[in-house]
Design a protein around this motif. Sequence first.
Motif, short mmCIF file in Angstrom:
data_model
loop_
_atom_site.label_atom_id
_atom_site.label_comp_id
_atom_site.label_asym_id
_atom_site.label_seq_id
_atom_site.Cartn_x
_atom_site.Cartn_y
_atom_site.Cartn_z
N GLU A 31 3.27 -1.50 2.02
CA GLU A 31 3.48 -0.55 1.05
C GLU A 31 4.70 0.92 2.02
O GLU A 31 3.78 1.32 3.33
N GLU A 32 5.37 1.31 1.77
CA GLU A 32 6.19 2.62 3.16
C GLU A 32 5.97 3.58 3.36
O GLU A 32 6.15 4.03 4.20
N GLU A 33 5.29 4.40 2.65
CA GLU A 33 4.18 5.39 2.40
C GLU A 33 2.86 5.76 2.69
O GLU A 33 2.24 4.35 2.22
N GLY A 34 2.41 6.34 3.19
CA GLY A 34 0.91 5.73 3.59
C GLY A 34 0.07 6.00 4.64
O GLY A 34 1.56 5.36 5.17
N GLN A 35 -1.17 5.97 4.88
CA GLN A 35 -1.72 6.31 6.07
C GLN A 35 -2.01 4.82 6.72
O GLN A 35 -1.28 4.43 7.39
N HIS B 35 0.38 2.28 6.04
CA HIS B 35 2.02 1.61 6.50
C HIS B 35 1.35 2.41 7.77
O HIS B 35 2.37 1.35 8.90
N ASN B 36 1.34 3.67 8.57
CA ASN B 36 1.33 4.47 9.59
C ASN B 36 0.60 3.62 10.58
O ASN B 36 0.78 3.51 11.48
N LEU B 37 -0.70 3.04 9.75
CA LEU B 37 -1.45 3.36 10.83
C LEU B 37 -1.30 2.08 12.18
O LEU B 37 -1.97 1.32 12.94
N LEU B 38 -0.55 0.93 10.75
CA LEU B 38 0.42 -0.69 10.96
C LEU B 38 0.61 -0.94 12.11
O LEU B 38 1.18 -1.03 13.00
N LEU B 39 2.12 1.02 12.20
CA LEU B 39 3.21 0.59 12.82
C LEU B 39 2.63 1.17 13.63
O LEU B 39 3.35 0.26 15.35
N ASP B 40 1.77 1.99 13.77
CA ASP B 40 1.02 2.36 15.26
C ASP B 40 0.04 1.93 15.87
O ASP B 40 0.60 1.32 17.34
N LYS C 76 10.87 -7.48 5.85
CA LYS C 76 11.23 -6.14 5.84
C LYS C 76 10.09 -5.36 6.83
O LYS C 76 10.31 -4.81 7.32
N LEU C 77 8.37 -6.21 6.64
CA LEU C 77 8.03 -5.23 7.76
C LEU C 77 8.18 -5.73 8.83
O LEU C 77 8.07 -4.29 10.23
#
Length: 96
Positions: free
Chosen positions: A48-52, A54-59, A3-4
């Motif tokens: 987790e799909e939401e939150g700082q 998760h977003n930081l990991l994607l970035d 998923k990730l």
Amino acid sequence: MDKLLQEVKDHLNITWDEEETNRKIERIIKDAIATLNWKLGAEIDYSEEEGQEHNLLLDYCLYAYNQCTNEFDNNYFNEIMQIRQKYEVIQYEQSK
């Protein structure tokens, strides 16, 4: 991890499915998790799909994929410090 992997590929606009690309992205994800856990001072579940977090990991994966992680800390310093402080408070509360 599947998923990730798909979420990171979506974030990177990778629409093809090749074993070599998937292996490279999985390696980037594993390195990103280890690096961010160290920077944030905590073992974090980034699935987790939401939150700082998760977003930081994607970035971070975006920067790693484009081979410019040297610019990440400067551009995300505020987010890193906010999340780090959050986990410092959690760890302090748990130690009481």
